[in-house]
Design an enzyme around this catalytic site. Structure first.
Site, PDB file in Angstrom:
ATOM      1  CG  ASP A  25      40.870  50.848  51.360  1.00 24.17           C
ATOM      2  OD1 ASP A  25      40.666  49.736  50.856  1.00 24.17           O
ATOM      3  OD2 ASP A  25      41.805  51.595  51.010  1.00 24.17           O
ATOM      4  CD  GLU A 232      45.221  44.404  50.989  1.00 20.58           C
ATOM      5  OE1 GLU A 232      46.304  45.006  50.967  1.00 20.58           O
ATOM      6  OE2 GLU A 232      44.428  44.410  50.028  1.00 20.58           O
TER       7      GLU A 232
HETATM    8  O1  FUB Z   1      43.583  51.322  49.296  1.00 24.15           O
HETATM    9  C1  FUB Z   1      44.924  50.906  49.296  1.00 24.15           C
HETATM   10  C2  FUB Z   1      45.039  49.500  49.780  1.00 24.15           C
HETATM   11  O2  FUB Z   1      44.263  48.639  48.960  1.00 24.15           O
HETATM   12  C3  FUB Z   1      44.494  49.257  51.161  1.00 24.15           C
HETATM   13  O3  FUB Z   1      45.320  49.744  52.182  1.00 24.15           O
HETATM   14  C4  FUB Z   1      44.328  47.796  51.100  1.00 24.15           C
HETATM   15  O4  FUB Z   1      43.626  47.237  52.167  1.00 24.15           O
HETATM   16  C5  FUB Z   1      43.665  47.630  49.752  1.00 24.15           C
HETATM   17  O5  FUB Z   1      42.291  47.889  49.823  1.00 24.15           O
END
Ligand code: FUB
Length: 337
Positions: A25, A232
């Site tokens: 991320d 996301e």
């Molecule tokens: O790293 C945890 C979660 O996985 C992140 O918040 C999302 O975007 C995905 O990458």
């Protein structure tokens, strides 16, 4: 074999940025003339792995920096730990950082003591940390993956939100409903949210608003359109007076983008930036550094595909003359020796 990685035979730019810890991320920014990367710090564990994201059990943040792409990557060590965040119980997920008011701000999601994802903020005097968390999460915040854009050096917008483990479906009424499901396949998909931050960067100035993502004809992207719908990891950058909202499609594992003249949208879907990489999740940032644009992202190549043991990488990002983004190949064929 100069400039190539033994494991995957990739050009240097597509090797893991660091290999001594698992990272994911990445939010990349240029501060004080250097490139700083704010990643999640994946925890190596054998606990449960499921659609709720329990495998992403991270407990702290590190900051990485680079003078340039030829220099070594510096790990500035632990800059914030769960135990120093009074409101957070677990899961320090994807963070972002920004600079304003002579202060560096680290924004991060975590579950509160009721298991609800909220977004918090921590302050520091250096881009390399350490950061000191505010005692409470940002009032009115929910879900995950904050990304902050300072527009024209002044207005600060936070974009955020994620489905499934990120709980976005559960906020459709404005209240948390633990049993709420997402829209039906033929209904408009849920969008990310945007909120304007207050002058001191510690609270929302107004209630977060949902962003609409539409197709070329102006019709909302539908929930069943998993190749294009928002899942996301929002990121907004500006190029040639257009706002580019890029994000992960989750179940179809792509990074895609949409554009608008207004940071609040609606955004018109444009195309794919990165096809699926090794591992389930995909998450990124886009930054301009020394006159070139770069995509920072992650895959699971360092752990041979273990979803919660990821590694940050980068690639150069190029625009076509019409402003569209060229597709990036994460695993280009090896050049002959
Ligand atoms: O790293 C945890 C979660 O996985 C992140 O918040 C999302 O975007 C995905 O990458």
């Amino acid at each position: 074999m100069k400039g190539r990685n033994q494991l995957h035979n990739l050009p240097i730019a597509k090797q893991p940025l660091v290999t001594h810890i698992y990272t994911a991320d990445p939010s990349a920014h240029v501060f004080e003339g250097k490139l700083y990367i704010y990643p999640s710090h994946d925890l190596d564990h054998d606990g449960p792995s499921n659609d709720n994201g329990d495998q992403y059990a991270m407990e702290d943040y590190h900051v990485l920096s680079l003078e340039n792409f030829e220099s070594p990557v510096v790990d500035h060590g632990q800059v914030l730990h769960l135990i120093d965040i009074p409101w957070a119980s677990k899961q320090l997920w994807a963070p972002d950082a920004t600079y304003k008011n002579n202060t560096y701000y680290l924004f991060f999601p975590a579950r509160d003591y009721e298991g609800i994802f909220r977004i918090g903020v921590a302050r520091g005097t250096s881009p390399a940390g350490p950061f000191h968390a505010e005692p409470q999460y940002i009032e009115g915040s929910f879900s995950i993956d904050p990304a902050v854009l300072i527009d024209d050096g002044n207005l600060a917008y936070m974009f955020f939100g994620g489905l499934w483990g990120g709980q976005l479906e559960k906020w459709q009424t404005g209240e948390f409903n633990p049993n709420a499901a997402g829209p039906a396949a033929n209904e408009p998909a849920l969008g990310p949210y945007v909120a304007m931050l207050s002058e001191d960067m510690l609270s929302f100035q107004d209630k977060p608003k949902e962003i609409s993502i539409v197709d070329e004809d102006g019709n909302p992207i539908l929930a069943g359109d998993e190749e294009r719908r928002y899942f996301e990891g929002p990121w907004v950058h500006k190029y040639m007076d257009w706002y580019y909202l890029s994000y992960s499609t989750g179940t179809t594992h792509k990074l895609v983008y949409a554009v608008s003249r207004n940071p609040l949208g609606p955004y018109t879907f444009k195309g794919t930036i990165l096809p699926p990489v090794i591992g389930w999740t995909t998450h990124h940032s886009i930054v301009k550094f020394a006159h070139k644009w770069y995509l920072f992202y992650h895959d699971c190549s360092l752990s041979n595909g273990v979803n919660h043991k990821r590694c940050v990488k980068y690639a150069e990002l190029n625009y076509n003359e019409d402003g569209t983004i060229q597709l990036i190949d994460p695993y280009p064929p090896a050049a002959s020796d």
